[in-house]
Design a protein around this motif. Sequence first.
Motif, mmCIF file in Angstrom:
data_model
loop_
_atom_site.group_PDB
_atom_site.id
_atom_site.type_symbol
_atom_site.label_atom_id
_atom_site.label_comp_id
_atom_site.label_asym_id
_atom_site.label_seq_id
_atom_site.Cartn_x
_atom_site.Cartn_y
_atom_site.Cartn_z
ATOM 1 N N ILE A 92 2.853 1.443 6.571
ATOM 2 C CA ILE A 92 2.723 2.384 5.453
ATOM 3 C C ILE A 92 2.255 3.753 5.957
ATOM 4 C CG2 ILE A 92 1.398 2.934 3.367
ATOM 5 C CD1 ILE A 92 1.446 -0.086 2.717
ATOM 6 N N ARG A 93 1.343 3.753 6.894
ATOM 7 C CA ARG A 93 0.814 5.011 7.443
ATOM 8 C C ARG A 93 1.789 5.698 8.394
ATOM 9 N NH1 ARG A 93 -5.153 2.778 8.995
ATOM 10 N NH2 ARG A 93 -5.992 2.724 6.876
ATOM 11 N N GLY A 94 2.869 5.015 8.758
ATOM 12 C CA GLY A 94 3.832 5.582 9.690
ATOM 13 C C GLY A 94 3.423 5.436 11.135
ATOM 14 N N GLU A 95 2.451 4.577 11.415
ATOM 15 C CA GLU A 95 1.953 4.374 12.780
ATOM 16 C C GLU A 95 2.753 3.306 13.526
ATOM 17 O OE1 GLU A 95 -2.112 3.315 12.126
ATOM 18 O OE2 GLU A 95 -2.635 5.303 11.363
ATOM 19 N N GLN A 96 3.514 2.523 12.785
ATOM 20 C CA GLN A 96 4.276 1.429 13.378
ATOM 21 C C GLN A 96 5.610 1.357 12.654
ATOM 22 O OE1 GLN A 96 1.965 -2.131 13.854
ATOM 23 N NE2 GLN A 96 3.759 -3.445 13.916
ATOM 24 N N ASP A 97 6.665 1.023 13.385
ATOM 25 C CA ASP A 97 8.001 0.933 12.821
ATOM 26 C C ASP A 97 8.399 -0.543 12.734
ATOM 27 O OD1 ASP A 97 10.417 1.789 11.829
ATOM 28 O OD2 ASP A 97 11.294 2.149 13.807
ATOM 29 N N ASP A 98 8.733 -0.994 11.542
ATOM 30 C CA ASP A 98 9.151 -2.384 11.351
ATOM 31 C C ASP A 98 10.026 -2.437 10.096
ATOM 32 O OD1 ASP A 98 9.206 -5.121 10.364
ATOM 33 O OD2 ASP A 98 7.668 -5.549 11.864
ATOM 34 N N ILE A 99 11.319 -2.614 10.282
ATOM 35 C CA ILE A 99 12.262 -2.563 9.172
ATOM 36 C C ILE A 99 12.003 -3.655 8.142
ATOM 37 C CG2 ILE A 99 14.065 -3.930 10.300
ATOM 38 C CD1 ILE A 99 14.609 -0.860 8.038
ATOM 39 N N ASN A 100 11.601 -4.839 8.578
ATOM 40 C CA ASN A 100 11.317 -5.920 7.633
ATOM 41 C C ASN A 100 10.096 -5.588 6.775
ATOM 42 O OD1 ASN A 100 13.441 -7.684 8.392
ATOM 43 N ND2 ASN A 100 12.265 -8.248 10.211
ATOM 44 N N ALA A 101 9.086 -5.013 7.394
ATOM 45 C CA ALA A 101 7.890 -4.623 6.644
ATOM 46 C C ALA A 101 8.228 -3.500 5.670
ATOM 47 C CB ALA A 101 6.785 -4.189 7.596
ATOM 48 N N GLU A 102 9.042 -2.548 6.109
ATOM 49 C CA GLU A 102 9.445 -1.461 5.214
ATOM 50 C C GLU A 102 10.187 -2.020 4.001
ATOM 51 O OE1 GLU A 102 11.397 1.921 6.999
ATOM 52 O OE2 GLU A 102 10.157 1.720 8.800
ATOM 53 N N TRP A 103 11.102 -2.944 4.241
ATOM 54 C CA TRP A 103 11.849 -3.576 3.150
ATOM 55 C C TRP A 103 10.881 -4.215 2.154
ATOM 56 C CZ3 TRP A 103 11.751 -8.857 2.136
ATOM 57 C CH2 TRP A 103 12.601 -9.281 1.116
ATOM 58 N N ALA A 104 9.922 -4.975 2.655
ATOM 59 C CA ALA A 104 8.969 -5.665 1.781
ATOM 60 C C ALA A 104 8.069 -4.671 1.042
ATOM 61 C CB ALA A 104 8.124 -6.642 2.598
ATOM 62 N N ILE A 105 7.682 -3.600 1.703
ATOM 63 C CA ILE A 105 6.829 -2.579 1.072
ATOM 64 C C ILE A 105 7.569 -1.933 -0.091
ATOM 65 C CG2 ILE A 105 5.795 -0.290 1.427
ATOM 66 C CD1 ILE A 105 5.220 -1.328 4.383
ATOM 67 N N PHE A 106 8.817 -1.518 0.128
ATOM 68 C CA PHE A 106 9.574 -0.870 -0.941
ATOM 69 C C PHE A 106 9.910 -1.847 -2.060
ATOM 70 C CE2 PHE A 106 10.631 2.243 2.493
ATOM 71 C CZ PHE A 106 9.952 3.294 1.921
ATOM 72 N N GLN A 107 10.197 -3.090 -1.705
ATOM 73 C CA GLN A 107 10.455 -4.103 -2.727
ATOM 74 C C GLN A 107 9.196 -4.302 -3.580
ATOM 75 O OE1 GLN A 107 10.904 -8.227 -1.475
ATOM 76 N NE2 GLN A 107 12.577 -8.452 -2.945
ATOM 77 N N HIS A 108 8.054 -4.399 -2.939
ATOM 78 C CA HIS A 108 6.776 -4.568 -3.635
ATOM 79 C C HIS A 108 6.497 -3.353 -4.532
ATOM 80 C CE1 HIS A 108 2.932 -6.632 -4.043
ATOM 81 N NE2 HIS A 108 2.342 -5.451 -3.987
ATOM 82 N N TYR A 109 6.766 -2.168 -4.010
ATOM 83 C CA TYR A 109 6.582 -0.938 -4.776
ATOM 84 C C TYR A 109 7.411 -0.983 -6.066
ATOM 85 C CZ TYR A 109 7.395 3.890 -6.195
ATOM 86 O OH TYR A 109 7.524 5.033 -6.935
ATOM 87 N N HIS A 110 8.677 -1.377 -5.944
ATOM 88 C CA HIS A 110 9.546 -1.396 -7.114
ATOM 89 C C HIS A 110 9.126 -2.468 -8.117
ATOM 90 C CE1 HIS A 110 12.231 1.763 -5.974
ATOM 91 N NE2 HIS A 110 12.314 1.261 -4.763
ATOM 92 N N ILE A 111 8.665 -3.601 -7.656
ATOM 93 C CA ILE A 111 8.171 -4.648 -8.557
ATOM 94 C C ILE A 111 6.942 -4.144 -9.318
ATOM 95 C CG2 ILE A 111 7.035 -6.912 -8.624
ATOM 96 C CD1 ILE A 111 8.964 -7.711 -6.300
ATOM 97 N N LEU A 112 5.989 -3.555 -8.599
ATOM 98 C CA LEU A 112 4.783 -3.037 -9.253
ATOM 99 C C LEU A 112 5.120 -1.892 -10.205
ATOM 100 C CD1 LEU A 112 2.118 -3.048 -6.401
ATOM 101 C CD2 LEU A 112 2.347 -4.637 -8.309
ATOM 102 N N ASN A 113 6.044 -1.041 -9.813
ATOM 103 C CA ASN A 113 6.442 0.070 -10.664
ATOM 104 C C ASN A 113 7.081 -0.447 -11.952
ATOM 105 O OD1 ASN A 113 6.592 2.832 -11.149
ATOM 106 N ND2 ASN A 113 8.680 2.964 -10.372
ATOM 107 N N GLN A 114 7.920 -1.478 -11.836
ATOM 108 C CA GLN A 114 8.543 -2.069 -13.014
ATOM 109 C C GLN A 114 7.491 -2.710 -13.925
ATOM 110 O OE1 GLN A 114 11.695 -1.700 -13.951
ATOM 111 N NE2 GLN A 114 11.214 -2.768 -15.838
#
Length: 91
Positions: A48-70
């Motif tokens: 989240i802080r941009g200190e580490q790159d991980d596509i799977n984590a990014e996918w889960a973060i954005f998915q979680h964001y959209h669920i919480l936003n909904q």
Amino acid sequence: MITEEDRKKLKNITPEDQAKAIAETLNNKGIKPRRSEVYNARVITRVIRGEQDDINAEWAIFQHYHILNQRKKEADELRKNLTQPDSNESA
């Protein structure tokens, strides 16, 4: 990689305590990080802080964001309906 603009949006709805839930989602799906056996809150927070790159984590973060936003939108709508007068009520 998560951009500064992404981080600003994520900060509004995904506090760092959500990182544990995001890590659990990935672990429950059997997705493993490159550098360790399982995901943990520290890895998610670093992504989240941009200190580490991980596509799977990014996918889960954005998915979680959209669920919480909904959920937030649904809660706002329920709150709005609760505060409106019921048309079936008699005066």
